[in-house]
Design an enzyme around this catalytic site. Structure first.
Site, PDB file in Angstrom:
ATOM      1  N   CYS A 147      61.038  19.201 -52.967  1.00 13.40           N
ATOM      2  CA  CYS A 147      60.567  20.246 -53.006  1.00 13.40           C
ATOM      3  C   CYS A 147      59.252  20.669 -53.722  1.00 13.40           C
ATOM      4  O   CYS A 147      58.296  21.350 -53.552  1.00 13.40           O
ATOM      5  CB  CYS A 147      61.601  21.379 -53.152  1.00 13.40           C
ATOM      6  N   GLU A 202      67.144  28.151 -53.741  1.00  8.51           N
ATOM      7  CA  GLU A 202      66.082  27.205 -54.048  1.00  8.51           C
ATOM      8  C   GLU A 202      65.691  26.663 -52.678  1.00  8.51           C
ATOM      9  O   GLU A 202      66.207  25.754 -52.148  1.00  8.51           O
ATOM     10  CB  GLU A 202      66.717  26.069 -55.137  1.00  8.51           C
TER      11      GLU A 202
HETATM   12  P1  NAP Z   1      67.991  22.986 -44.447  1.00  7.20           P
HETATM   13  O1  NAP Z   1      67.886  22.747 -43.040  1.00  7.20           O
HETATM   14  O2  NAP Z   1      68.036  24.319 -44.851  1.00  7.20           O
HETATM   15  O3  NAP Z   1      69.322  22.243 -45.031  1.00  7.20           O
HETATM   16  C1  NAP Z   1      69.910  22.459 -46.275  1.00  7.20           C
HETATM   17  C2  NAP Z   1      71.355  22.553 -46.224  1.00  7.20           C
HETATM   18  O4  NAP Z   1      71.505  23.947 -45.613  1.00  7.20           O
HETATM   19  C3  NAP Z   1      72.048  21.441 -45.430  1.00  7.20           C
HETATM   20  O5  NAP Z   1      73.318  21.371 -46.065  1.00  7.20           O
HETATM   21  C4  NAP Z   1      72.260  22.069 -44.208  1.00  7.20           C
HETATM   22  O6  NAP Z   1      73.315  21.960 -43.374  1.00  7.20           O
HETATM   23  C5  NAP Z   1      72.402  23.744 -44.351  1.00  7.20           C
HETATM   24  N1  NAP Z   1      72.173  24.476 -43.530  1.00  7.20           N
HETATM   25  C6  NAP Z   1      70.953  24.477 -42.362  1.00  7.20           C
HETATM   26  N2  NAP Z   1      71.174  25.572 -41.687  1.00  7.20           N
HETATM   27  C7  NAP Z   1      71.923  26.482 -42.311  1.00  7.20           C
HETATM   28  C8  NAP Z   1      72.281  27.786 -41.921  1.00  7.20           C
HETATM   29  N3  NAP Z   1      71.628  28.216 -40.819  1.00  7.20           N
HETATM   30  N4  NAP Z   1      73.174  28.472 -42.624  1.00  7.20           N
HETATM   31  C9  NAP Z   1      73.786  27.864 -43.813  1.00  7.20           C
HETATM   32  N5  NAP Z   1      73.438  26.579 -43.961  1.00  7.20           N
HETATM   33  C10 NAP Z   1      72.489  25.936 -43.353  1.00  7.20           C
HETATM   34  O7  NAP Z   1      66.866  22.091 -45.419  1.00  7.20           O
HETATM   35  P2  NAP Z   1      66.126  20.954 -44.816  1.00  7.20           P
HETATM   36  O8  NAP Z   1      64.952  21.212 -44.079  1.00  7.20           O
HETATM   37  O9  NAP Z   1      67.098  19.797 -44.628  1.00  7.20           O
HETATM   38  O10 NAP Z   1      65.690  20.572 -46.453  1.00  7.20           O
HETATM   39  C11 NAP Z   1      64.320  20.586 -46.789  1.00  7.20           C
HETATM   40  C12 NAP Z   1      64.131  21.853 -47.551  1.00  7.20           C
HETATM   41  O11 NAP Z   1      64.833  21.869 -48.748  1.00  7.20           O
HETATM   42  C13 NAP Z   1      62.673  21.847 -47.772  1.00  7.20           C
HETATM   43  O12 NAP Z   1      62.223  23.004 -47.729  1.00  7.20           O
HETATM   44  C14 NAP Z   1      62.644  21.684 -49.326  1.00  7.20           C
HETATM   45  O13 NAP Z   1      61.626  22.129 -50.064  1.00  7.20           O
HETATM   46  C15 NAP Z   1      64.034  22.603 -49.812  1.00  7.20           C
HETATM   47  N6  NAP Z   1      64.547  22.079 -50.838  1.00  7.20           N
HETATM   48  C16 NAP Z   1      64.170  22.843 -51.996  1.00  7.20           C
HETATM   49  C17 NAP Z   1      64.576  22.438 -53.165  1.00  7.20           C
HETATM   50  C18 NAP Z   1      64.617  23.358 -54.467  1.00  7.20           C
HETATM   51  O14 NAP Z   1      65.216  23.220 -55.565  1.00  7.20           O
HETATM   52  N7  NAP Z   1      63.848  24.373 -54.429  1.00  7.20           N
HETATM   53  C19 NAP Z   1      65.181  21.109 -53.433  1.00  7.20           C
HETATM   54  C20 NAP Z   1      65.457  20.390 -52.457  1.00  7.20           C
HETATM   55  C21 NAP Z   1      65.141  20.885 -50.949  1.00  7.20           C
HETATM   56  P3  NAP Z   1      73.121  20.731 -42.239  1.00  7.20           P
HETATM   57  O15 NAP Z   1      72.557  19.506 -42.828  1.00  7.20           O
HETATM   58  O16 NAP Z   1      74.425  20.679 -41.808  1.00  7.20           O
HETATM   59  O17 NAP Z   1      72.096  21.349 -41.255  1.00  7.20           O
END
Ligand code: NAP
Length: 467
Positions: free
Chosen positions: A269, A235
């Site tokens: 999102c 997602e």
């Molecule tokens: P993110 O950096 O990808 O973080 C999300 C999760 O993934 C966190 O637990 C993060 O851990 C972990 N993570 C980061 N890098 C990783 C890697 N290389 N391998 C595995 N896990 C990893 O996302 P964000 O920028 O904080 O969150 C916002 C994004 O999420 C936006 O693009 C938003 O649209 C999307 N989102 C989508 C939905 C949906 O349902 N489609 C819902 C909510 C948010 P750490 O915190 O330790 O880095």
């Protein structure tokens, strides 16, 4: 576990003050191994627990959350900054999702008989084992719930890696599961940074992986899942269109768009990120939006009269500010806002941008902050083309009085969800998920429970009856 280690990346930094409130120790590889082992062992018994027994525990989780919604809400607000009323709503929604799967899982996973020419055939659904679930901070309880409710009821066990900035929400959910009677090892937190999670996908005890978050994280986790032939769901981000049709009530449209966009300081999102209005009404709409912007109160997320909260972190505010500056440099017009607020905390002014064109980065990027980007169209076909001119495909909104016309437009939008006359009506029984680069798979609704089960065919017939 709480820590005095000031270098930990797992910590609560209150975005309203930018002060560190609590730090947690990063788990060592050995500790992670113990957690995964516990989850794998717990699966052997949890998979055989009856649906009514599982439901009793999951209903209890829901009731504890409801009882403590104020305290839980306050904790989320302190950890990631959203308005308190939004946090409390999130707790209530999560409780409803737990109840929904507790009530319906047995029905959803009942044997499904198939009409076949020879003999008898049916599908039975079996849990598959330990799910690695990786979740973001923007809905600290709801994101856990979306993943846990269906999977725990299906009989899977989980290790959950929550975002590093919401460790207390992660911890309190693990505590609530325990208090509700969930056996040890069925649901487990992993306190590790995101870049340490990819290697866990190849662990043979992990049977599948689910990630909600950024495209970059999703792509790397899905690649690891593919390399290990494991099922994944993603997602990811979105750049949802919000199409105002000619017959829409313009006052209502302006209000719905502004409050939809400012929800969770724009860090949703499925927030309406591209507002698309008829060319003939653009000036009138813009003026209405400016009036509403003028009334928005930015401030303490714990105060009941605040409309716009700080962003989740200092870095998040800086990143969005840079995106706005780049849009301005590339020729977009910043009608209102665009700057950091002159006060402590991860604050950014609510921002209104016009004049974004396909030769600018802002046309393609997801802007995860309180930034309202206004576009206009001459014909409905142009509006649909604009709505689909993105690699994302998460959600979208169509506003109009003629519902059949609005539905026809909705059908032409290439996303996983389209809402008519409202922004993102989330409910336990409605699926959530996207298409294109917004990911694949569904959470909530009956669809969610089939993502991580083995739909096994059993067929009965005599060998001499086969051909
Ligand atoms: P993110 O950096 O990808 O973080 C999300 C999760 O993934 C966190 O637990 C993060 O851990 C972990 N993570 C980061 N890098 C990783 C890697 N290389 N391998 C595995 N896990 C990893 O996302 P964000 O920028 O904080 O969150 C916002 C994004 O999420 C936006 O693009 C938003 O649209 C999307 N989102 C989508 C939905 C949906 O349902 N489609 C819902 C909510 C948010 P750490 O915190 O330790 O880095």
């Amino acid at each position: 576990m709480e820590t005095n280690n000031k270098k930990s990346s797992i910590k609560t930094v209150n975005p309203f003050t930018n002060k560190v409130e609590k730090e947690f120790e990063v788990m060592t590889d050995e500790e992670v191994d113990i957690v995964i082992d516990k989850a794998a062992k717990a699966f052997n018994t949890w998979k055989n627990v009856s649906f009514p027994e599982r439901a009793k525990i999951i209903h209890k989780v829901a009731s504890i959350m409801r009882e403590r919604k104020e305290a839980l809400g306050k904790l989320a607000t302190i950890e990631m900054g959203k308005l308190l009323r939004e946090s409390i709503y999130e707790v209530e929604l999560s409780a409803n999702i737990f109840d929904y799967f507790a009530k319906n899982a047995e029905k959803f996973l009942a044997d499904h008989s198939l009409e076949t020419e020879k003999g008898e055939a049916f599908i039975c659904y079996e849990p598959i084992g330990v799910l690695l679930s990786i979740q973001p901070w923007n809905f600290p309880y709801y994101q856990i719930t979306r993943s846990a409710a269906s999977n725990l009821m299906a009989g899977n066990t989980m290790v959950l890696k929550h975002a590093s900035n919401v460790p207390q929400c992660a911890q309190i959910m693990e505590d609530i599961f325990k208090e509700a009677g969930l056996p040890d090892g069925v649901y487990n937190n992993l306190f590790v940074p995101g870049n340490a999670v990819g290697k866990l996908v190849s662990d043979p005890r992990i049977k599948a992986v689910s990630l909600t978050g950024s495209e970059a994280a999703g792509a790397s986790i899905a690649a690891a899942a593919g390399a290990n032939v494991k099922k994944s769901t993603l997602e990811l981000g979105g750049s949802d269109p919000f199409i105002v049709l000619e017959d829409a009530d313009l006052d209502k449209a302006a209000e719905t768009a502004v409050y939809g966009r400012m929800w969770n300081a724009g860090q949703v999102c499925v927030s309406p990120k591209r507002i698309i209005v008829p060319e003939s009404k653009k000036t009138e709409f813009l003026n209405k939006v400016k009036v509403i912007f003028g009334k928005l109160k930015v401030g303490n997320p714990l105060d009941a009269d605040t409309d716009v909260a700080p962003l989740s972190s200092e870095k998040a505010a800086q990143d969005v500010e840079k995106q706005i500056q780049k849009a301005a440099q590339q020729g977009a017009k910043i009608e209102l806002g665009g700057k950091r607020l002159d006060r402590p905390g991860a604050f950014l002014e609510p921002t209104l941008i016009t004049g974004v064109t396909p030769d600018m980065d802002a046309f393609y990027e997801e802007i995860f902050g309180p930034v309202f980007v206004l576009y206009s169209y001459k014909t409905v076909e142009d509006a649909i083309k604009l709505a689909n001119a993105t690699d994302f495909g998460l959600g979208g909104t169509v506003l109009g009085k003629d519902i059949e016309k609005a539905k026809a437009v909705a059908r032409k939008i290439n996303t996983g969800m389209v809402y008519i006359n409202h922004v993102t009506g989330i409910a336990p029984e409605l699926p959530f998920g996207g298409t294109k680069r917004s990911g694949y798979g569904r959470e909530q609704s009956p669809a969610a429970i089939y993502e991580f089960v083995n739909a096994k065919l059993i067929r009965v017939t005599e060998p001499d009856n086969l051909y």
